[in-house]
Design a protein around this motif. Structure first.
Motif, PDB file in Angstrom:
ATOM      1  N   GLN A  41       0.622  -0.829  -1.937  1.00  0.00           N
ATOM      2  CA  GLN A  41       0.898   0.938  -1.782  1.00  0.00           C
ATOM      3  C   GLN A  41       1.109   1.231  -1.070  1.00  0.00           C
ATOM      4  O   GLN A  41       1.391   2.542  -1.167  1.00  0.00           O
ATOM      5  CB  GLN A  41      -0.227   1.459  -3.408  1.00  0.00           C
ATOM      6  CG  GLN A  41       0.082   1.399  -4.785  1.00  0.00           C
ATOM      7  CD  GLN A  41      -1.281   0.287  -4.897  1.00  0.00           C
ATOM      8  OE1 GLN A  41      -1.599  -0.530  -4.616  1.00  0.00           O
ATOM      9  NE2 GLN A  41      -1.470   0.134  -6.106  1.00  0.00           N
ATOM     10  N   LEU A  42       0.410   1.240   0.199  1.00  0.00           N
ATOM     11  CA  LEU A  42      -0.127   2.014   1.538  1.00  0.00           C
ATOM     12  C   LEU A  42       1.013   0.754   2.416  1.00  0.00           C
ATOM     13  O   LEU A  42       1.048   1.140   4.026  1.00  0.00           O
ATOM     14  CB  LEU A  42      -1.454   1.658   1.902  1.00  0.00           C
ATOM     15  CG  LEU A  42      -2.143   2.330   1.089  1.00  0.00           C
ATOM     16  CD1 LEU A  42      -3.897   1.999   1.372  1.00  0.00           C
ATOM     17  CD2 LEU A  42      -1.919   3.621   1.735  1.00  0.00           C
ATOM     18  N   LEU A  73      -5.487   4.775  -4.901  1.00  0.00           N
ATOM     19  CA  LEU A  73      -4.078   4.867  -4.642  1.00  0.00           C
ATOM     20  C   LEU A  73      -3.112   5.349  -5.807  1.00  0.00           C
ATOM     21  O   LEU A  73      -2.375   5.720  -5.849  1.00  0.00           O
ATOM     22  CB  LEU A  73      -3.575   3.513  -4.525  1.00  0.00           C
ATOM     23  CG  LEU A  73      -4.549   3.268  -2.689  1.00  0.00           C
ATOM     24  CD1 LEU A  73      -4.186   1.816  -2.600  1.00  0.00           C
ATOM     25  CD2 LEU A  73      -3.667   3.973  -1.188  1.00  0.00           C
ATOM     26  N   VAL A  74      -4.077   4.293  -7.594  1.00  0.00           N
ATOM     27  CA  VAL A  74      -2.995   4.656  -8.075  1.00  0.00           C
ATOM     28  C   VAL A  74      -4.164   5.454  -9.120  1.00  0.00           C
ATOM     29  O   VAL A  74      -4.844   4.411  -9.899  1.00  0.00           O
ATOM     30  CB  VAL A  74      -2.551   3.053  -8.880  1.00  0.00           C
ATOM     31  CG1 VAL A  74      -1.954   3.491 -10.241  1.00  0.00           C
ATOM     32  CG2 VAL A  74      -1.815   2.683  -7.705  1.00  0.00           C
ATOM     33  N   LYS A  75      -3.104   6.056 -10.034  1.00  0.00           N
ATOM     34  CA  LYS A  75      -3.975   6.917 -11.085  1.00  0.00           C
ATOM     35  C   LYS A  75      -3.371   5.854 -12.350  1.00  0.00           C
ATOM     36  O   LYS A  75      -2.785   6.351 -12.537  1.00  0.00           O
ATOM     37  CB  LYS A  75      -5.093   7.841 -11.386  1.00  0.00           C
ATOM     38  CG  LYS A  75      -5.626   8.662 -10.062  1.00  0.00           C
ATOM     39  CD  LYS A  75      -7.156   8.435 -10.144  1.00  0.00           C
ATOM     40  CE  LYS A  75      -7.727   8.920  -9.207  1.00  0.00           C
ATOM     41  NZ  LYS A  75      -9.171   8.515  -9.393  1.00  0.00           N
ATOM     42  N   THR A 126      -1.471  10.098  -0.895  1.00  0.00           N
ATOM     43  CA  THR A 126      -1.833   9.357   0.393  1.00  0.00           C
ATOM     44  C   THR A 126      -1.978   9.952   1.520  1.00  0.00           C
ATOM     45  O   THR A 126      -2.092   8.667   2.677  1.00  0.00           O
ATOM     46  CB  THR A 126      -0.868   7.864  -0.245  1.00  0.00           C
ATOM     47  OG1 THR A 126       0.479   8.606   0.530  1.00  0.00           O
ATOM     48  CG2 THR A 126      -0.839   7.687  -0.989  1.00  0.00           C
ATOM     49  N   GLU A 127      -1.936  11.072   1.923  1.00  0.00           N
ATOM     50  CA  GLU A 127      -2.033  11.443   3.778  1.00  0.00           C
ATOM     51  C   GLU A 127      -3.738  11.074   3.754  1.00  0.00           C
ATOM     52  O   GLU A 127      -3.926  10.856   4.426  1.00  0.00           O
ATOM     53  CB  GLU A 127      -1.881  13.046   3.319  1.00  0.00           C
ATOM     54  CG  GLU A 127       0.081  12.750   3.495  1.00  0.00           C
ATOM     55  CD  GLU A 127       0.378  14.298   3.541  1.00  0.00           C
ATOM     56  OE1 GLU A 127       0.172  15.398   4.534  1.00  0.00           O
ATOM     57  OE2 GLU A 127       1.647  14.403   4.171  1.00  0.00           O
ATOM     58  N   ILE A 128      -4.124  11.938   2.763  1.00  0.00           N
ATOM     59  CA  ILE A 128      -6.032  11.189   3.176  1.00  0.00           C
ATOM     60  C   ILE A 128      -6.617   9.971   2.782  1.00  0.00           C
ATOM     61  O   ILE A 128      -7.134   9.730   3.946  1.00  0.00           O
ATOM     62  CB  ILE A 128      -6.530  12.431   1.581  1.00  0.00           C
ATOM     63  CG1 ILE A 128      -6.473  13.816   1.535  1.00  0.00           C
ATOM     64  CG2 ILE A 128      -8.115  11.866   2.132  1.00  0.00           C
ATOM     65  CD1 ILE A 128      -6.878  14.215   0.535  1.00  0.00           C
ATOM     66  N   GLU A 131      -5.465   8.971   6.642  1.00  0.00           N
ATOM     67  CA  GLU A 131      -5.792   8.793   7.433  1.00  0.00           C
ATOM     68  C   GLU A 131      -7.138   8.398   7.686  1.00  0.00           C
ATOM     69  O   GLU A 131      -8.202   8.355   8.933  1.00  0.00           O
ATOM     70  CB  GLU A 131      -6.314  10.581   7.524  1.00  0.00           C
ATOM     71  CG  GLU A 131      -5.765  11.926   7.528  1.00  0.00           C
ATOM     72  CD  GLU A 131      -5.115  13.058   7.503  1.00  0.00           C
ATOM     73  OE1 GLU A 131      -6.226  13.021   7.877  1.00  0.00           O
ATOM     74  OE2 GLU A 131      -4.534  14.303   8.082  1.00  0.00           O
ATOM     75  N   ALA A 132      -7.368   8.495   6.588  1.00  0.00           N
ATOM     76  CA  ALA A 132      -9.082   7.145   6.758  1.00  0.00           C
ATOM     77  C   ALA A 132      -8.842   5.676   6.716  1.00  0.00           C
ATOM     78  O   ALA A 132      -9.733   5.374   7.378  1.00  0.00           O
ATOM     79  CB  ALA A 132      -9.708   6.807   4.616  1.00  0.00           C
ATOM     80  N   ILE A 133      -8.377   4.946   6.382  1.00  0.00           N
ATOM     81  CA  ILE A 133      -7.722   4.220   7.242  1.00  0.00           C
ATOM     82  C   ILE A 133      -7.725   4.323   8.681  1.00  0.00           C
ATOM     83  O   ILE A 133      -7.857   2.836   9.157  1.00  0.00           O
ATOM     84  CB  ILE A 133      -6.176   3.243   6.210  1.00  0.00           C
ATOM     85  CG1 ILE A 133      -6.695   3.363   4.469  1.00  0.00           C
ATOM     86  CG2 ILE A 133      -6.228   1.787   7.225  1.00  0.00           C
ATOM     87  CD1 ILE A 133      -5.524   3.129   3.910  1.00  0.00           C
TER      88      ILE A 133
END
Length: 192
Positions: A41-42, A73-75, A126-128, A131-133
């Motif tokens: 997903q990333l 990533l996926v709910k 996925t923006e948060i 940034e965390a990654i």
């Protein structure tokens, strides 16, 4: 400063309901090659991470591993198509009355129909996560650089010890050079 080409760095961070682990390792290589392994997903983040790695490491083969636990990533979402369920119920009732069958309809009749109860996946923001990654990857790269510096310091110390040893034996080598030169000169004269 002398840097080793081999190194390893790891960073693990917890962000509320999910955590990210980034591991990065480097080995000697003539050029710069970077391989990134992360959740599919990333994949759109891969180029950004490669550029980040290259800003820290100019040469060598680098493997970067990104793991996300408690994956945000996926709910999954369960959806019920009530209109279609009502149509099925009406169809069952019509069949039962038209054919004169005694049959009660229960929930199991509806559960086997894939188009009535559906599980869908929704991508989270996925923006948060990105940034965390990036932040966790930066920390892992810094840890890798510290390891490369430490190993480089060890290599430098070893090279300096070798140089000291060579400097100590140079006078004894210089003392025998005229004798060795004369021996080889004599051998060559005897052959010719």
């Amino acid at each position: 400063m002398l840097l080793s080409m081999t190194g390893f760095g790891r960073s693990h961070k917890v962000f509320g309901e999910f955590s990210i682990t980034v591991e990065v390792k480097s080995v000697n290589h003539r050029f710069h090659e970077c391989y990134v392994r992360m959740p599919r997903q990333l994949v759109k983040l891969e180029d950004k991470l490669k550029r980040l790695v290259q800003s820290y490491i100019k040469r060598g083969k680098v493997d970067l591993f990104v793991t996300i636990e408690g994956s945000p990533l996926v709910k999954q979402k369960v959806e019920v198509n009530l209109e279609l369920a009502k149509e099925y119920r009406n169809a069952y009732q019509k069949l039962s009355s038209e054919l004169g069958l005694q049959h009660t309809i229960d929930l199991s009749h509806f559960l086997i129909k894939e188009d009535i109860i559906m599980i869908s996946e929704m991508e989270e923001n996925t923006e948060i996560i990105e940034e965390a990654i990036v932040g966790t990857t930066t920390e892992a790269l810094k840890a890798l650089l510290v390891m490369r510096e430490n190993e480089g310091f060890g290599l430098r110390t070893e090279f300096e010890r070798y140089l000291t040893d060579i400097e100590q034996i140079l006078p004894s080598i210089a003392a025998v050079v005229p004798e060795v030169l004369q021996t080889y000169t004599d051998r060559l004269k005897r052959k010719f």
